[in-house]
Write an enzyme that holds these catalytic residues in place. Structure first.
Site, short mmCIF file in Angstrom:
data_model
loop_
_atom_site.label_atom_id
_atom_site.label_comp_id
_atom_site.label_asym_id
_atom_site.label_seq_id
_atom_site.Cartn_x
_atom_site.Cartn_y
_atom_site.Cartn_z
N ASP A 41 -10.34 -2.85 12.46
CA ASP A 41 -9.36 -3.76 11.86
C ASP A 41 -8.85 -4.78 12.87
OD1 ASP A 41 -9.60 -2.65 9.41
OD2 ASP A 41 -7.88 -1.31 9.61
N ASN A 45 -4.93 -2.35 -4.22
CA ASN A 45 -6.13 -2.51 -3.38
C ASN A 45 -6.00 -1.63 -2.15
OD1 ASN A 45 -8.57 -3.46 -2.48
ND2 ASN A 45 -7.81 -5.48 -1.84
N HIS A 84 -4.74 -9.37 3.99
CA HIS A 84 -3.62 -9.56 4.93
C HIS A 84 -4.08 -9.91 6.33
CE1 HIS A 84 -3.90 -5.02 6.05
NE2 HIS A 84 -4.96 -5.37 5.36
N ARG A 85 -5.17 -9.28 6.77
CA ARG A 85 -5.59 -9.50 8.16
C ARG A 85 -6.17 -10.90 8.37
NH1 ARG A 85 -3.93 -5.30 10.30
NH2 ARG A 85 -4.13 -3.28 9.31
N ASP A 119 0.81 -1.22 0.00
CA ASP A 119 0.00 0.00 0.00
C ASP A 119 0.85 1.27 0.00
OD1 ASP A 119 -2.00 -1.81 0.04
OD2 ASP A 119 -3.11 -0.91 1.69
N LYS A 166 0.70 -6.47 2.28
CA LYS A 166 -0.05 -5.21 2.30
C LYS A 166 0.40 -4.33 3.47
CE LYS A 166 -4.91 -3.80 1.78
NZ LYS A 166 -4.67 -2.65 0.98
N GLU A 211 -10.96 -5.15 2.40
CA GLU A 211 -10.24 -5.89 1.37
C GLU A 211 -11.07 -7.03 0.80
OE1 GLU A 211 -8.97 -4.36 3.79
OE2 GLU A 211 -6.87 -3.79 3.45
#
Ligand SMILES: Nc1ncnc2c1ncn2[C@@H]1O[C@H](COP(=O)(O)OP(=O)(O)OP(=O)(O)O)[C@@H](O)[C@H]1O
Ligand SMILES: Nc1ccn([C@H]2C[C@H](O)[C@@H](COP(=O)(O)O)O2)c(=O)n1
Length: 677
Positions: free
Chosen positions: A331, A99, A406-407, A52, A434, A359
């Site tokens: 998040d 993204n 990613h999370r 990012d 990311k 995402e």
């Protein structure tokens, strides 16, 4: 970074130690844009290096900002000279923003105000992430923005704005879909507030206020003092002008901290108290996700904090189930979803509708993947309710799909602490790039498990059968460590012959002592070092191979090298090639391959290999040497070359390298539990 199709994490027992976290994504991308819009040069320390931030940097370079170095370099600050509120004449181009919502939305707002001629593009998922509310707000001002595909979504076309009708009426923006819309306006509109106050009014409930707090704090650092009227109205004062603060430090990412806070809360062994120290972020962080600490504490974590660190250990066990409004930690709250697997009842995470437009649709993704592990999950429009597997037996070995999110990848790695001691497969692990490219390396550096659980694939066989080539490819495909045990004998042979020793029983003890103390090192490029000498080439000669074969027949030398070989067995796994990997060094390895090919075929392969390196060779000499080496390796008294009883034998004479690799990986796959009923 694990650039593999999937990453199999063995069941983990405990974790302990210190981790330094990468910089915050939210702060990094805001600081980059603000520095780019400012007058003067900003030196940015501890900037996150991730997908990012890379797309943001590339975009800013296209806009004419001077950036040195052009990409984030480890440990080195980055300098940006801003455009002082004006784009160069005829600014135009296509900006690819992947993204990255933190790049797409604020850059859209800034460019729509600055003017120019731009197309804002990204990956397909970006075209499913709404931006209509931001575009509507910008159009109220006189900005020219068109949708290039679907109404309300990127890609976008930005043209020259017309501010002639701009009055004093507040600009309205919805606050209940994504706080990034408001953040984007707050960062773009100071460019317009040269001679008048500009007021932004939030329509609907403002979600994710902590992210707006970060925006306001950073705007203040860049000279813009926004008046916050109860999170409903924000006034940017007349005369605003971005001014570089000179130098700025990026805090470590509080959302990334959540995985290690959770790790501290769930890790322990029966006898000793482990703890995780997290460097780079403390309780006084400006990031909203730092309040994840409170949620983790509510579940039972013990947390201590200093100005720039956290220390977390297990408090109660099992963890306590919670019922929490997570609007303030959207998040990091995903991590609570996995912690819920270790709780004493049902955990409910509420007010998380924004997960659906991240995402991926994170509520759906979490529900599907948690169920795969054996949890019972109920999902609603804006909540998720998780009940852990009813018993140890109810846990399942799952292959976690990560949705390019990613999370999802990071939080599900924590499922490897399951009481059933089952491994967890993380698909597409590189999606962590990311925000945290080295997440799994950081995790493995802290975690421990029983040695027997770290899988070893042994590939033994005679010289030039292709062991080294196949082992390296298999290790690459699985993200495993690699042990080229032959190299250790080659190094020993080289060191002994350089010392003028006879390579036989007469020098056995001296060579063994040498082998114990050799300063050997393999680097990331698979180069071999003896002290500070790169001996990668020196050990590859035919003579070095023969010398290795000689010293390897000495029992004292073999035992001297055992510990060195065992030390290669790290998380997440190991591929070891040699002669006795399966028979002696790793007798419990779950897959042992005995790779061979006819002597003629091996001599031809070796011939081609040498010729391709510009080394002259003769097939019949090679054939004779290779047969002599086979004879010595197979007939020595200690650890002779032979197939382990439980090995799978593979004659590669008629197979390509790709076919052999595929066969080994397929045998490996057959041994995995993932997805089995
Ligand atoms: N299946 C195969 N088909 C064709 N060539 C192969 C195959 N496997 C390996 N090779 C080639 O054979 C050569 C020898 O392979 P490699 O060095 O991996 O063998 P090795 O068993 O590790 O040898 P050593 O024990 O001497 O280190 C290399 O050039 C490699 O590319
Ligand atoms: N596990 C091992 C590995 C190697 N050796 C010996 C025998 C080989 O001839 C020599 C060189 O190995 P290579 O690099 O060709 O694989 O080292 C051994 O005895 N045991």
């Amino acid at each position: 970074m694990f650039n593999t199709e999937f990453l199999d994490i063995p069941a983990l027992d405990s974790a302990n130690g210190t981790v330094s976290l990468p910089g915050s994504k939210s702060i990094s991308n805001r600081v980059l844009l603000l520095a780019a819009l400012s007058q003067g040069t900003t030196t940015i320390h501890d900037l996150l290096d991730s997908d990012d931030t890379r797309v943001m940097l590339a975009g800013l370079q296209q806009l004419g900002c001077r950036i040195t170095p052009s990409n984030v370099a480890p440990g080195q600050p980055l300098q940006i000279t801003g455009i002082d509120g004006f784009l160069p004449n005829n600014a135009r181009g296509q900006l690819f923003l992947g993204n990255a919502g933190t790049a797409m939305r604020p850059l859209t707002a800034a460019l729509a105000v600055l003017g120019g001629d731009f197309e804002m593009t990204g990956v397909p998922r970006m075209y499913e992430r709404p931006i209509g509310d931001l575009v509507d707000a910008l159009r109220q001002l006189g900005c020219a923005i068109d949708y290039l595909k679907d109404e309300g979504f990127p890609p976008l076309k930005i043209g020259q704005p017309d501010f002639s009708q701009l009055g004093d009426a507040p600009i309205q923006v919805r606050g209940d879909v994504s706080s990034q819309f408001l953040t984007s306006l707050l960062m773009a509109l100071p460019l317009l507030a040269t001679d008048r106050d500009i007021t932004i009014e939030v329509v609907g409930e403002l979600i994710s206020k902590p992210y707006i707090h970060i925006t306001l704090e950073l705007l203040a650092r860049f000279g813009i003092a926004v008046k916050n009227d109860n999170w409903q109205r924000f006034v940017i004062p007349a005369g605003s002008r971005y001014q570089s603060p000179g130098s700025i430090h990026v805090e470590a990412d509080a959302s990334s901290a959540s995985y290690f806070i959770a790790l501290g809360a769930i890790t322990a062994d029966a006898t000793e108290q482990n703890s995780i120290k997290i460097l780079g972020v403390g309780k006084d962080s400006i990031q909203g996700d730092i309040r994840f600490i409170e949620a983790a504490q509510a579940m039972g974590a013990q947390v201590e904090s200093g100005p720039n660190w956290l220390q977390v250990s297990r408090g109660v066990w099992p963890l306590k189930a919670i019922d929490l409004d997570c609007n303030h930690i959207p998040d990091a709250a995903m991590t609570l979803g996995v912690m819920a697997l270790y709780a004493n009842g049902t955990t409910t995470l509420r007010n998380i509708a924004s997960w659906r437009v991240k995402e991926t649709d994170r509520i759906a993704a979490m529900a599907i993947e948690l169920r795969k592990l054996g949890a019972t999950v109920e999902e609603g429009a804006d909540y998720i309710r998780i009940t852990p597997p009813a018993s140890k037996q109810a846990w399942k070995a799952a292959s976690i799909h990560t949705y390019d999110d990613h999370r999802v990848a990071m939080c599900f790695s924590l499922a490897a602490f399951n009481p059933a001691k089952l491994p967890v497969r993380i698909e597409d692990p590189k999606c962590v790039a990311k925000t945290f490219p080295d997440y799994f390396e950081a995790l493995f550096s802290l975690c421990e498990t029983e040695r027997e659980r770290i899988p070893v694939i042994c590939i033994d066989g005679p010289t030039a059968s292709g062991k080294g080539t196949i082992a390296a490819e298999v290790a690459k495909a699985l993200g495993y460590q690699l042990l080229d045990s032959g190299a250790l004998y080659r190094i020993t042979g080289l060191a002994a012959s350089r010392a003028g020793l006879a390579l036989d029983e007469s020098s056995e003890e001296t060579i063994a002592e040498m082998a114990l103390e050799m300063p050997v090192r393999f680097d990331a490029q698979q180069r071999v070092w003896l002290g500070d000498e790169d001996i990668s080439l020196a050990i590859r000669s035919e003579e070095a191979g023969m010398n290795a074969s000689r010293v390897s027949a000495l029992p004292a030398v073999r035992s001297a090298l055992v510990d060195l070989q065992l030390a290669f067995q790290h998380l997440p796994g190991l591929v070891a090639d040699g002669r006795d990997m399966g028979t002696v060094i790793f007798p419990h390895a779950p897959l042992k391959v005995y790779l061979w090919a006819s002597a003629q075929c091996r001599a031809e392969r070796r011939y081609k290999q040498l010729i391709s390196k510009g080394i002259s060779a003769n097939i019949s000499t090679l054939l004779a040497d290779l047969e002599a080496r086979d004879a010595r390796d197979m007939n020595r008294a200690t650890a002779p070359l032979k197939p382990a009883e439980d090995s799978l034998q593979l004659d590669s004479s008629q197979m390509t390298i790709e076919e052999v690799v595929a066969q080994v990986l397929s045998w490996w796959q057959e041994r995995q539990l993932f997805g089995r009923a």
